[in-house]
Design a protein around this motif. Structure first.
Motif, PDB file in Angstrom:
ATOM      1  N   ARG A  18      -0.502   5.036  -8.158  1.00 38.02           N
ATOM      2  CA  ARG A  18      -0.408   4.046  -7.007  1.00 38.02           C
ATOM      3  C   ARG A  18      -1.628   4.016  -6.176  1.00 38.02           C
ATOM      4  NH1 ARG A  18       5.616   3.054  -4.989  1.00 38.02           N
ATOM      5  NH2 ARG A  18       6.294   2.732  -7.009  1.00 38.02           N
ATOM      6  N   ASN A  19      -2.507   5.237  -6.180  1.00 38.60           N
ATOM      7  CA  ASN A  19      -3.847   4.857  -5.348  1.00 38.60           C
ATOM      8  C   ASN A  19      -4.525   4.249  -5.844  1.00 38.60           C
ATOM      9  OD1 ASN A  19      -3.170   6.168  -2.819  1.00 38.60           O
ATOM     10  ND2 ASN A  19      -3.746   8.496  -3.632  1.00 38.60           N
ATOM     11  N   PRO A  20      -4.865   4.266  -7.172  1.00 41.13           N
ATOM     12  CA  PRO A  20      -5.972   3.216  -7.833  1.00 41.13           C
ATOM     13  C   PRO A  20      -5.461   1.916  -7.662  1.00 41.13           C
ATOM     14  CG  PRO A  20      -5.389   5.191  -9.425  1.00 41.13           C
ATOM     15  CD  PRO A  20      -4.658   5.495  -8.311  1.00 41.13           C
ATOM     16  N   GLY A  78      -3.790   0.864  -5.445  1.00 44.26           N
ATOM     17  CA  GLY A  78      -3.883   0.322  -4.081  1.00 44.26           C
ATOM     18  C   GLY A  78      -5.358  -0.194  -3.780  1.00 44.26           C
ATOM     19  N   VAL A  79      -6.289   0.504  -4.262  1.00 46.86           N
ATOM     20  CA  VAL A  79      -7.842   0.412  -4.190  1.00 46.86           C
ATOM     21  C   VAL A  79      -8.006  -0.983  -4.813  1.00 46.86           C
ATOM     22  CG1 VAL A  79      -9.960   1.050  -4.821  1.00 46.86           C
ATOM     23  CG2 VAL A  79      -8.427   2.857  -4.316  1.00 46.86           C
ATOM     24  N   ALA A 130       7.112  10.752 -11.718  1.00 43.66           N
ATOM     25  CA  ALA A 130       6.737  11.132 -10.634  1.00 43.66           C
ATOM     26  C   ALA A 130       5.270  11.539 -10.478  1.00 43.66           C
ATOM     27  CB  ALA A 130       7.580  12.337 -10.006  1.00 43.66           C
ATOM     28  N   HIS A 186       2.606   8.759  -8.825  1.00 40.49           N
ATOM     29  CA  HIS A 186       1.862   8.964  -7.660  1.00 40.49           C
ATOM     30  C   HIS A 186       0.438   8.705  -7.873  1.00 40.49           C
ATOM     31  CE1 HIS A 186      -0.304  11.689  -4.701  1.00 40.49           C
ATOM     32  NE2 HIS A 186       0.682  11.170  -3.681  1.00 40.49           N
ATOM     33  N   ASN A 234       2.864  -2.079 -10.692  1.00 41.36           N
ATOM     34  CA  ASN A 234       3.609  -1.770  -9.579  1.00 41.36           C
ATOM     35  C   ASN A 234       4.872  -1.678 -10.024  1.00 41.36           C
ATOM     36  OD1 ASN A 234       1.488  -1.085  -7.805  1.00 41.36           O
ATOM     37  ND2 ASN A 234       1.654  -2.960  -6.721  1.00 41.36           N
ATOM     38  N   TYR A 285      -8.221  -8.085  -1.889  1.00 43.08           N
ATOM     39  CA  TYR A 285      -7.920  -8.675  -0.772  1.00 43.08           C
ATOM     40  C   TYR A 285      -8.924  -8.928   0.046  1.00 43.08           C
ATOM     41  CZ  TYR A 285      -6.038  -9.004   4.064  1.00 43.08           C
ATOM     42  OH  TYR A 285      -5.683  -9.301   5.174  1.00 43.08           O
ATOM     43  N   LEU A 304       9.749   5.407 -11.140  1.00 42.69           N
ATOM     44  CA  LEU A 304      10.138   6.107 -10.254  1.00 42.69           C
ATOM     45  C   LEU A 304      11.703   6.122  -9.698  1.00 42.69           C
ATOM     46  CD1 LEU A 304       7.159   5.938  -7.937  1.00 42.69           C
ATOM     47  CD2 LEU A 304       7.667   7.890  -9.445  1.00 42.69           C
ATOM     48  N   GLU A 313      -5.762  -3.487  -5.434  1.00 39.55           N
ATOM     49  CA  GLU A 313      -5.333  -4.423  -4.663  1.00 39.55           C
ATOM     50  C   GLU A 313      -5.989  -4.894  -3.441  1.00 39.55           C
ATOM     51  OE1 GLU A 313      -2.694  -6.453  -1.641  1.00 39.55           O
ATOM     52  OE2 GLU A 313      -3.436  -4.317  -1.556  1.00 39.55           O
ATOM     53  N   SER A 314      -6.487  -3.683  -2.630  1.00 43.65           N
ATOM     54  CA  SER A 314      -7.101  -4.109  -1.304  1.00 43.65           C
ATOM     55  C   SER A 314      -8.610  -4.543  -1.480  1.00 43.65           C
ATOM     56  CB  SER A 314      -7.224  -2.806  -0.478  1.00 43.65           C
ATOM     57  OG  SER A 314      -7.852  -1.605  -1.291  1.00 43.65           O
ATOM     58  N   SER A 315      -9.147  -4.137  -2.654  1.00 43.13           N
ATOM     59  CA  SER A 315     -10.625  -4.813  -3.069  1.00 43.13           C
ATOM     60  C   SER A 315     -10.250  -6.322  -3.395  1.00 43.13           C
ATOM     61  CB  SER A 315     -11.200  -3.902  -4.245  1.00 43.13           C
ATOM     62  OG  SER A 315     -11.691  -2.841  -3.873  1.00 43.13           O
TER      63      SER A 315
END
Lengths: 386, 125
Positions: free
Chosen positions: A182-184, A186-187, A175, A179, A219, A193, A226, A189-191
Motif C-alpha cells: 500500500r505504501n509504494p 500510495g507513492v 496482511a 500493508h 489497490n 497526482y 485483505l 499515486e501521489s507522484s
C-alpha cells in the motif's frame, strides 16, 4: 476397484437378500413412516444443540419431515445402488453445510433404529423368526446409511478444513503484502497526482491516466486479499436489494457489447453486510462481464426469495460457462482459468456467503452460460443480536 | 497568509514528501516527520493547524502522535492514515482523539479535499 458402497456393504454384510427382505418389509412399515418422522423431529426440537441447525422454523420442519419419509421409503424399497449412495452422500454433505456436528447423525440413526425396532416388534412379534430377520436387515441398512453419511461428512469437512487452512495462510501473507504494497502504491499515486499539475501535453497526461488506473487495479487486488483475510463478523443490516445491486454495479466497468439486466421484485430487502455483499456482487458481475467481453452477451443479476429461510442472489450469463473440469474447484482460492485472474474473486464470494451463514453454488446452465447463486439467511439466527 | 500549516508523519519518506508536496501546491505550509518520536519533538517546537499521521511506526506509533497533539490542543484536527488496522488499534486511535481516518493507499485528491474541509472555517488563533 471396489466402490465405497461395495466395500462398506461387504463389511456390514449387507447384500441382495437384505435388499429383498427390506422390500417385502416396506408395506408393513410404511403406515408408520409419518408417525416416526413426527417423533424424530420432536426429539430434535427438544435437543438444544441439534435444533439449532434448523433455522427455518415450522415450515422447514414440515419439509424435513417429508424428506425423512422419502428417505425411509427409498431406504426400504431400494434398489441399494449408486443412485441410493449418491442421495445418501448428499445428506452427509448437507449436514456439513448446515454445520451439524456428526455425533448428531449417530444419535439420529439411533432414534430411527429404536422406532423401526418398535414397529417391527409390534407387527411381526408373533413370528419370531421373521421378526429377527427383519430386525437384522433394518440394522444393516441403518449401518450402511450411517457409514455413507459419515464418510461423505468426513470428506467434505476435510475439504473445508483444507480450504480454510489455505485461506488462513493467504490471510497471513495478504496482511503482510497488503500493508507493504500500500505504501509504494500510495507513492506512485501521489507522484502521478503531482505530475498531473506539471505535465501539460496530451501524451504525458494519457500515460498519467494509465498509471492512475493501474494503481487502482492493484489497490482492488490488495483490498480483495485483505477482505479475504478479514476475520471480523459481518455487520448485518436490512437493505433494499435493488439499491445494493445498483451501488455495486457502479464499480464494474461494462463494455457496450455486454448488457446488464437486474431482476428484483419491487421492494425486496436483504439482511446483509453491505460492504461484503457489494464486493461479492462486483466480483460475480466482473467475472461474467469478462467471460462475455469478446463476443458480448447478457448478464442477469437476480434477487428472489429462495424459501422460508433463504434469499437467493443469482448472477448468470449466456457466455461459454465454467470449464467443466474446473467447476468443482471454482471456489478454491488461487484457482483460476483466466491468465490474468487472481483466483480470489470466487473464493471471496464463497467466504462472503459463509460469513453470512449462507452457501454459494456454481453451475453451468442448461441453456449455456455460467451461474453462481448465493443463499443468504433471511432472518438472524435465534438469539443473535443485529 | 497560507490556508494552514500541516504536519505529515509517515515512515515512508517518499510518501510523506509526496503528500507534503501535493499539499504545498495547494498553498498549505508543510512539515514532515518520519517517526513518532521526531513528530512529537516537532509538536513541542511549534503548533500546526492539522496533523496527518501514519499508524504503524517506530519509535513511537501514530497513537502516541495523536496523544501528543491532544495534550496541547483539544481541537486541532488529526487525520490517521492506515493500511490495515485491527479493530483494537482503530478503537485506541478513536479514544486517543483522531478527527478522521483514511485508508491507505491514500487517494491524494481526496486527502487534499479532506484537509481543506477540516481547515475551512477554522479561525486563526
Amino acid at each position: 476397484m471396489t466402490t465405497f458402497l461395495e466395500d462398506v456393504s461387504a463389511y456390514i454384510g449387507f447384500d441382495r437378500s437384505d435388499s429383498d427382505r427390506l422390500a417385502t418389509l416396506h408395506p408393513v412399515l410404511a403406515p408408520d413412516f409419518e408417525r416416526m418422522a413426527d417423533h424424530f423431529y420432536a426429539c430434535i426440537m427438544r435437543h438444544e444443540g441439534a435444533h439449532q441447525a434448523i433455522t427455518g422454523g415450522d415450515a422447514q420442519v414440515q419439509r424435513l419431515k417429508r424428506t425423512l419419509v422419502a428417505w425411509m421409503d427409498s431406504g426400504l424399497r431400494g434398489p441399494h445402488d449408486d443412485a441410493f449412495f449418491e442421495l445418501r452422500a448428499r445428506i452427509g454433505r448437507r449436514h456439513v453445510e448446515i454445520g451439524l456436528p456428526q455425533q448428531y447423525m449417530v444419535t439420529a440413526i439411533g432414534v430411527m433404529r429404536q422406532d423401526y425396532h418398535a414397529v417391527i416388534d409390534r407387527a411381526l412379534g408373533h413370528d419370531a423368526e421373521r421378526r429377527d430377520a427383519a430386525l437384522r436387515a433394518v440394522d444393516r441398512l441403518l449401518d450402511l446409511e450411517l457409514a455413507i453419511m459419515l464418510q461423505t461428512y468426513r470428506l467434505d469437512s476435510e475439504d473445508r478444513l483444507r480450504r480454510n487452512e489455505r485461506l488462513a495462510t493467504i490471510g497471513m501473507v495478504a496482511a503482510t503484502i497488503g500493508h507493504d504494497l500500500r505504501n509504494p502504491l500510495g507513492v506512485i499515486e501521489s507522484s502521478a497526482y503531482i505530475l498531473r499539475r506539471v505535465v501539460d501535453d496530451d501524451r504525458g497526461l494519457r500515460h498519467l491516466d494509465k498509471i492512475t488506473n493501474q494503481v487502482r487495479a492493484c489497490n482492488r487486488i490488495v483490498t480483495a486479499l485483505l477482505e479475504l483475510a478479514r476475520a471480523k463478523p459481518p455487520q448485518l443490516s436490512t437493505v433494499d436489494a435493488r439499491a445494493l445491486v445498483k451501488n455495486a454495479l457502479v464499480m464494474v466497468a461494462v463494455p457496450d457489447q455486454v448488457q446488464l439486466e437486474i431482476d428484483i421484485d419491487g421492494d425486496h430487502s436483504l439482511l446483509v453486510d453491505v460492504g461484503l455483499l457489494e464486493q461479492a456482487i462486483v466480483n460475480l458481475v466482473t467475472n461474467a462481464v469478462q467471460a462475455l467481453a469478446r463476443k458480448g452477451g447478457l448478464v442477469v443479476i437476480r434477487v428472489h426469495r429462495h424459501d422460508d429461510a433463504f434469499d437467493a442472489l443469482t448472477v448468470f450469463d449466456n457466455g461459454p460457462g465454467f470449464d467443466p473440469d474446473m467447476l468443482p474447484r471454482v471456489f478454491e482460492p488461487l484457482v483460476t482459468s483466466r491468465p490474468s485472474g487472481t483466483g480470489l474473486g470466487l473464493a471471496l464470494v464463497l467466504s462472503v456467503a459463509e460469513r453470512h451463514r449462507g452457501v454459494a453454488v456454481a453451475e453451468n446452465r442448461a441453456e449455456g452460460g455460467a451461474l453462481v447463486r448465493i443463499l443468504l439467511p433471511s432472518k438472524l439466527p435465534e438469539g443473535a443480536a443485529a | 497568509m497560507t490556508p494552514g500549516s500541516v504536519l505529515i508523519v509517515d515512515d515512508n519518506e517518499d510518501l510523506a514528501e509526496n503528500l507534503g508536496e501535493a499539499l504545498e501546491v495547494e498553498g498549505f505550509e508543510c512539515a514532515i516527520a518520519h517517526d513518532g518520536d521526531s513528530a512529537i519533538a516537532k509538536l513541542a517546537d511549534r503548533r500546526f493547524d492539522l496533523v496527518i499521521t501514519d499508524l504503524r511506526m517506530t519509535p513511537r506509533d501514530g497513537i502516541a502522535v495523536v496523544q501528543a497533539v491532544r495534550s496541547r490542543s483539544a481541537t486541532t484536527p488529526v487525520v490517521l492514515m492506515t493500511a490495515f488496522a485491527g479493530e483494537l488499534q482503530i478503537d485506541q486511535a478513536r479514544k486517543a482523539g483522531i478527527t478522521a481516518m483514511v485508508a491507505k493507499p491514500v487517494d491524494t485528491s481526496r486527502l487534499v479535499a479532506l484537509v481543506r474541509e477540516q481547515l475551512d472555517g477554522e479561525p486563526e488563533p
